[in-house]
Every structure is written in C-alpha cells, then in structure tokens.
Design a protein around this motif. Sequence first.
Motif, PDB file in Angstrom:
ATOM      1  N   THR A 124       0.838  -1.386  -0.010  1.00 20.67           N
ATOM      2  CA  THR A 124      -0.104  -0.098  -0.011  1.00 20.67           C
ATOM      3  C   THR A 124       0.888   1.198   0.060  1.00 20.67           C
ATOM      4  O   THR A 124       0.557   2.245  -0.713  1.00 20.67           O
ATOM      5  CB  THR A 124      -0.959   0.049   1.045  1.00 20.67           C
ATOM      6  OG1 THR A 124      -0.070   0.083   2.464  1.00 20.67           O
ATOM      7  CG2 THR A 124      -2.049  -1.300   1.034  1.00 20.67           C
ATOM      8  N   TYR A 127       2.125   1.413  -3.696  1.00 22.00           N
ATOM      9  CA  TYR A 127       1.215   1.801  -4.726  1.00 22.00           C
ATOM     10  C   TYR A 127       0.034   2.824  -4.492  1.00 22.00           C
ATOM     11  O   TYR A 127      -0.641   3.496  -5.339  1.00 22.00           O
ATOM     12  CB  TYR A 127       0.514   0.375  -5.196  1.00 22.00           C
ATOM     13  CG  TYR A 127       1.352  -0.487  -5.999  1.00 22.00           C
ATOM     14  CD1 TYR A 127       1.694  -0.456  -7.052  1.00 22.00           C
ATOM     15  CD2 TYR A 127       2.172  -1.516  -5.228  1.00 22.00           C
ATOM     16  CE1 TYR A 127       2.496  -1.511  -8.155  1.00 22.00           C
ATOM     17  CE2 TYR A 127       2.994  -2.519  -5.968  1.00 22.00           C
ATOM     18  CZ  TYR A 127       3.138  -2.109  -7.068  1.00 22.00           C
ATOM     19  OH  TYR A 127       3.934  -3.028  -7.789  1.00 22.00           O
ATOM     20  N   LEU A 128      -0.272   3.050  -3.043  1.00 19.81           N
ATOM     21  CA  LEU A 128      -1.231   3.808  -2.887  1.00 19.81           C
ATOM     22  C   LEU A 128      -0.769   5.203  -1.853  1.00 19.81           C
ATOM     23  O   LEU A 128      -1.538   5.783  -1.440  1.00 19.81           O
ATOM     24  CB  LEU A 128      -2.518   2.988  -1.900  1.00 19.81           C
ATOM     25  CG  LEU A 128      -3.001   1.730  -3.021  1.00 19.81           C
ATOM     26  CD1 LEU A 128      -4.049   0.979  -1.995  1.00 19.81           C
ATOM     27  CD2 LEU A 128      -4.009   2.478  -4.003  1.00 19.81           C
ATOM     28  N   ASP A 129       0.466   4.948  -1.553  1.00 23.55           N
ATOM     29  CA  ASP A 129       0.897   5.912  -0.566  1.00 23.55           C
ATOM     30  C   ASP A 129       0.245   6.276   0.713  1.00 23.55           C
ATOM     31  O   ASP A 129      -0.040   7.370   1.117  1.00 23.55           O
ATOM     32  CB  ASP A 129       0.919   7.404  -1.535  1.00 23.55           C
ATOM     33  CG  ASP A 129       1.768   8.492  -0.998  1.00 23.55           C
ATOM     34  OD1 ASP A 129       2.981   8.212  -0.292  1.00 23.55           O
ATOM     35  OD2 ASP A 129       1.517   9.586  -0.940  1.00 23.55           O
ATOM     36  N   TYR A 322      -5.322  -6.306 -14.742  1.00 22.32           N
ATOM     37  CA  TYR A 322      -6.189  -5.220 -15.094  1.00 22.32           C
ATOM     38  C   TYR A 322      -6.319  -4.610 -16.269  1.00 22.32           C
ATOM     39  O   TYR A 322      -5.215  -4.433 -17.115  1.00 22.32           O
ATOM     40  CB  TYR A 322      -5.452  -4.128 -14.201  1.00 22.32           C
ATOM     41  CG  TYR A 322      -6.070  -2.502 -14.314  1.00 22.32           C
ATOM     42  CD1 TYR A 322      -7.404  -2.465 -13.891  1.00 22.32           C
ATOM     43  CD2 TYR A 322      -5.631  -1.370 -14.718  1.00 22.32           C
ATOM     44  CE1 TYR A 322      -7.984  -1.236 -13.668  1.00 22.32           C
ATOM     45  CE2 TYR A 322      -5.969  -0.257 -15.043  1.00 22.32           C
ATOM     46  CZ  TYR A 322      -7.467  -0.023 -14.366  1.00 22.32           C
ATOM     47  OH  TYR A 322      -7.996   1.183 -14.244  1.00 22.32           O
ATOM     48  N   TYR A 376     -15.382   0.379  -5.606  1.00 19.52           N
ATOM     49  CA  TYR A 376     -14.412   0.431  -6.797  1.00 19.52           C
ATOM     50  C   TYR A 376     -14.968   0.815  -8.151  1.00 19.52           C
ATOM     51  O   TYR A 376     -14.342   0.976  -9.065  1.00 19.52           O
ATOM     52  CB  TYR A 376     -13.905  -0.999  -7.193  1.00 19.52           C
ATOM     53  CG  TYR A 376     -13.593  -1.809  -5.779  1.00 19.52           C
ATOM     54  CD1 TYR A 376     -12.839  -1.170  -4.793  1.00 19.52           C
ATOM     55  CD2 TYR A 376     -14.091  -2.931  -5.442  1.00 19.52           C
ATOM     56  CE1 TYR A 376     -12.189  -1.639  -4.026  1.00 19.52           C
ATOM     57  CE2 TYR A 376     -13.662  -3.811  -4.355  1.00 19.52           C
ATOM     58  CZ  TYR A 376     -12.847  -3.214  -3.492  1.00 19.52           C
ATOM     59  OH  TYR A 376     -12.517  -3.777  -2.513  1.00 19.52           O
ATOM     60  N   ASP A 381     -10.351   3.797 -12.907  1.00 21.48           N
ATOM     61  CA  ASP A 381      -9.031   4.071 -12.029  1.00 21.48           C
ATOM     62  C   ASP A 381      -8.446   2.902 -11.429  1.00 21.48           C
ATOM     63  O   ASP A 381      -8.738   2.132 -10.895  1.00 21.48           O
ATOM     64  CB  ASP A 381      -9.621   5.115 -10.910  1.00 21.48           C
ATOM     65  CG  ASP A 381      -8.579   5.380 -10.109  1.00 21.48           C
ATOM     66  OD1 ASP A 381      -7.342   5.507 -10.238  1.00 21.48           O
ATOM     67  OD2 ASP A 381      -8.805   6.421  -8.986  1.00 21.48           O
ATOM     68  N   GLU A 382      -6.967   2.841 -11.860  1.00 24.89           N
ATOM     69  CA  GLU A 382      -6.168   1.893 -11.553  1.00 24.89           C
ATOM     70  C   GLU A 382      -6.039   1.708 -10.150  1.00 24.89           C
ATOM     71  O   GLU A 382      -5.874   0.692  -9.512  1.00 24.89           O
ATOM     72  CB  GLU A 382      -4.997   2.026 -12.206  1.00 24.89           C
ATOM     73  CG  GLU A 382      -3.787   0.654 -12.004  1.00 24.89           C
ATOM     74  CD  GLU A 382      -2.652   0.790 -12.654  1.00 24.89           C
ATOM     75  OE1 GLU A 382      -2.211  -0.273 -12.976  1.00 24.89           O
ATOM     76  OE2 GLU A 382      -2.301   1.978 -13.206  1.00 24.89           O
ATOM     77  N   LYS A 383      -5.875   2.837  -9.364  1.00 25.97           N
ATOM     78  CA  LYS A 383      -5.715   2.985  -7.964  1.00 25.97           C
ATOM     79  C   LYS A 383      -6.938   2.407  -7.227  1.00 25.97           C
ATOM     80  O   LYS A 383      -6.672   1.729  -6.351  1.00 25.97           O
ATOM     81  CB  LYS A 383      -5.536   4.214  -7.273  1.00 25.97           C
ATOM     82  CG  LYS A 383      -4.128   4.727  -7.472  1.00 25.97           C
ATOM     83  CD  LYS A 383      -3.732   5.843  -6.822  1.00 25.97           C
ATOM     84  CE  LYS A 383      -2.245   6.568  -6.912  1.00 25.97           C
ATOM     85  NZ  LYS A 383      -1.898   7.551  -6.084  1.00 25.97           N
ATOM     86  N   ARG A 384      -8.096   2.260  -7.753  1.00 21.94           N
ATOM     87  CA  ARG A 384      -9.239   1.595  -7.170  1.00 21.94           C
ATOM     88  C   ARG A 384      -9.126   0.254  -7.280  1.00 21.94           C
ATOM     89  O   ARG A 384      -9.526  -0.656  -6.532  1.00 21.94           O
ATOM     90  CB  ARG A 384     -10.515   2.436  -7.786  1.00 21.94           C
ATOM     91  CG  ARG A 384     -10.820   3.554  -7.259  1.00 21.94           C
ATOM     92  CD  ARG A 384     -12.562   3.559  -7.397  1.00 21.94           C
ATOM     93  NE  ARG A 384     -13.160   4.747  -6.888  1.00 21.94           N
ATOM     94  CZ  ARG A 384     -14.258   5.263  -6.879  1.00 21.94           C
ATOM     95  NH1 ARG A 384     -15.412   4.095  -7.443  1.00 21.94           N
ATOM     96  NH2 ARG A 384     -14.840   6.347  -6.440  1.00 21.94           N
ATOM     97  N   ILE A 386      -6.361  -1.586  -7.792  1.00 16.38           N
ATOM     98  CA  ILE A 386      -5.319  -1.929  -6.535  1.00 16.38           C
ATOM     99  C   ILE A 386      -6.178  -1.831  -5.286  1.00 16.38           C
ATOM    100  O   ILE A 386      -5.589  -3.017  -4.632  1.00 16.38           O
ATOM    101  CB  ILE A 386      -4.000  -0.845  -6.530  1.00 16.38           C
ATOM    102  CG1 ILE A 386      -3.396  -1.009  -8.009  1.00 16.38           C
ATOM    103  CG2 ILE A 386      -2.996  -1.011  -5.701  1.00 16.38           C
ATOM    104  CD1 ILE A 386      -2.257   0.040  -8.247  1.00 16.38           C
ATOM    105  N   ARG A 387      -6.778  -1.019  -4.811  1.00 20.00           N
ATOM    106  CA  ARG A 387      -7.379  -1.138  -3.576  1.00 20.00           C
ATOM    107  C   ARG A 387      -8.000  -2.484  -3.412  1.00 20.00           C
ATOM    108  O   ARG A 387      -8.266  -3.220  -2.674  1.00 20.00           O
ATOM    109  CB  ARG A 387      -8.145   0.148  -3.373  1.00 20.00           C
ATOM    110  CG  ARG A 387      -9.275   0.048  -2.249  1.00 20.00           C
ATOM    111  CD  ARG A 387      -8.392  -0.288  -0.937  1.00 20.00           C
ATOM    112  NE  ARG A 387      -7.561   1.064  -0.441  1.00 20.00           N
ATOM    113  CZ  ARG A 387      -6.897   1.033   0.412  1.00 20.00           C
ATOM    114  NH1 ARG A 387      -6.805  -0.132   1.192  1.00 20.00           N
ATOM    115  NH2 ARG A 387      -6.214   2.098   0.720  1.00 20.00           N
TER     116      ARG A 387
END
Length: 411
Positions: A124, A127-129, A322, A376, A381-384, A386-387
């Motif tokens: 996290t 990839y998600l800071d 993805y 999601y 959105d790629e971050k969603r 990844i979440r």
Amino acid sequence: METKLESVALQQSHEKWEQLTKRENDIYQRRDDIRSPFARDYTRVLHSLAYRRLKHKTQVFFNAAGNDHICTRIEHVSHVDSVSNTIAKYLGLNEELTKAIALSHDLGHAPFGHEGERIISDLTKKYLDEKFWHEKNGVYFVDNVELLEDNERNLQNLNLTYAVRDGIISHCGEIDQNGIKPREELISLDDFQSAGQYQAATWEGCVVKLADKIAYLGRDIEDAIRLGYLDTEQQNTLREMAKINNEKAINTTVIMHNMIIDLCENSSIENGLCLSETMSQQLDDVKDFNYKYIYKHKRMKPFMEYSRLILNQIFELLLSYYRKEDTIYYLDSIDFDKKSFVKGFAEWLVQYCEMEFEKLSWAKDISDKCMNKKIYGTLADEKRYIRAVIDFMAGMTDVYAMKAFNEMLEC
C-alpha cells in the motif's frame, strides 16, 4: 450498590447515547426484536463471513499444518471477549457493547498474522502512498467491504454503530499505557492516522484495548513452549518472573486471572483503567520477554519469507489482469478450472462495482443482489483496482492464500 464505573457506562441515560449508537445507514427493523443496538452489532459480526475466516488466520505461529492446539485468530478473539466481559461486568460497564467490540476488533487482520500486515503495508505504501494497519482496516472492512444478507436476501454493508466501530480502530494494545480513560471528542474515525493515536470514546472500548494485551501474552508463551521455541534457560526465566507474584507459572490462566483481578481492584473513574505498579511492570516484562524470545525467534524467518513470497505473487498476478472497465470481462476469459481463486476474485469484485453486466449472466446474478456501497466504481481508475486487490488479499485466510499460490504453481 453502584459498581466502580456504572455511572459512566454507555447506557440509554448516557449524554452521548444517540451519537454513540448512530449508524451510517439504518438497518432493517423487526417489530418483535428484543436486542439493544450493541447486541445487534454483536450478532451481525457473528454471522459475517469475515468473522468465520478468523479461524484460519495466523495469530502468531504458522498453523497451516493443522496443529489443533495452536492459537488462531478466532481463539484469540474469544480470549479477548472473555477477559473484557469479566472486567466490564465487575466494573458495571455495558457488557453488550464490550462483547461487540471484542468480537469484531480483529476483523481487519491480514493473513499470516503481523507479518502479513507488514507485507500488505509495503504494497500500500508503494502503490497507494498509505500505510496498512489492521485497526484502521477493520473499520474500513466493516464499513465498506463486509456484507451480510438481509431479510430479503439482498447483500448490504454491516452498518455498525459508532461506538463499536470506534472500539475497533482504537484497540491497539502495543503502546504501553496505564491508567487509560476514554477521549472526550467524538471525532471522525477518518482522523485516525496511526495505531494507538487516540483512546477509545467509551470505557468499554478502553477495556477491550487492555484485554487484547492481557489475552495474547500468556497464550503466546504456551504455544511457544508447545512448539519448542523456548529452551530450559528461558523457561527458568519465566519461572523467576512468576515468583514475583508468588505463582509457579506464567501462562494464559495465570496472566488472565492476575491481571483481571488487579485491574478491577485498581481502576476507578479518577484513575482510569489501571493496573498496580507491580502488575503493570510484570505485564511489560512479559511483553518484552515475548518480543525477545518468541516474536523475533529465528524460526520465524522461514514463515516470514514464505508469507512474503505468497502475498507478493498473488498481488502481481491479480494486478496483471487490470484492463480498466473491461477487467471483469477479461477475468471471465481466464480458465477458472486452473485458477479457481481468480474466479473467486472476479465474483467478489462484481459486488463492489457500479456496472451493468448484461453480457455476463453470472455477474448479473451477483450484482442484482448487492445493495452495498460500490467502492470500486467502474474500475476506470487503476488505484481503485489496486485497492480492490489489496482488500481481497487482506480478507484471505492463510489457507486460501496458500491454495491460490499452489494454483499459480500448477499452471
């Protein structure tokens, strides 16, 4: 006769009752229901899949071999429930609230214990800071991820009360404190930025926080002895530590009994939840012993490396799938017979996406029953995404993660 903390127990007469029993959304009502808001929270957690999965999650010692006598996460939760309920009952606090917090406090734990937590936190942060910590993840899970079927067979979020959710995020027992009292402000739980940053907003939440530490120390020692982690000299050290309180052993029963009695005798509204100086020192000494001789034992290293390999490989594989809004359709093209866990991921993902699935009958059947938050979105959105992968992994049991890894090896 009023008990020590009865006047500050969270009952309907409490000045903050309405705020502390508030839910984000209403849950369906039964005309003949006899339960309090916290009793309802307790049974909602008890019926959840996240609670059931705790039986196959590591507490401290890797238990994939199926050793029936090694503590798993669900047994630890039962210990916390027992300790906290005994304390709450004696002090005159709300036992139903205490039990609800105790039962739910570890729902956010990753597979493979605290090592799994560290591994996912590394992901996290990259990839998600943001940092992953199980107390925060517990509230996130009960708010957004865990679903429960309602009386019309639709899946909805748990919608627990503020007091229980607050108890989950506040329960960190790793910070050494004595004489704790609840905080005054009913802040947004989003304000928590680190484990142990704020005390719980209720006395009952504070009880669970202390019970968490009391519950795990003795049991970890018992398991370490059973598995041969502690040599004769180290076991002799424990016996010397036990003599301080005229005991012959330091184990689950002794620690729980002594700490509970001492806490009940020394706690008050003025002093907070408080151990005597002698008992507080012994609690710290036992914790230091466990860290030195158990949690950092060289036999833990292979388990840590194995856990890291499994979780990183699962993450990399799922991330490679993805395809933005077409991700679920792409997952559908994969041979599920060879990777059944990918099918599980696809079916799970559908529940949280705000999309139409007219071309995928299996996905539409799932989606039509889901009345929960669509966290999601459309996966644009790629971050969603990844979440979503992180959430799926965090909810896994050790057994399921290993099964997924083995499927990857066989393809």
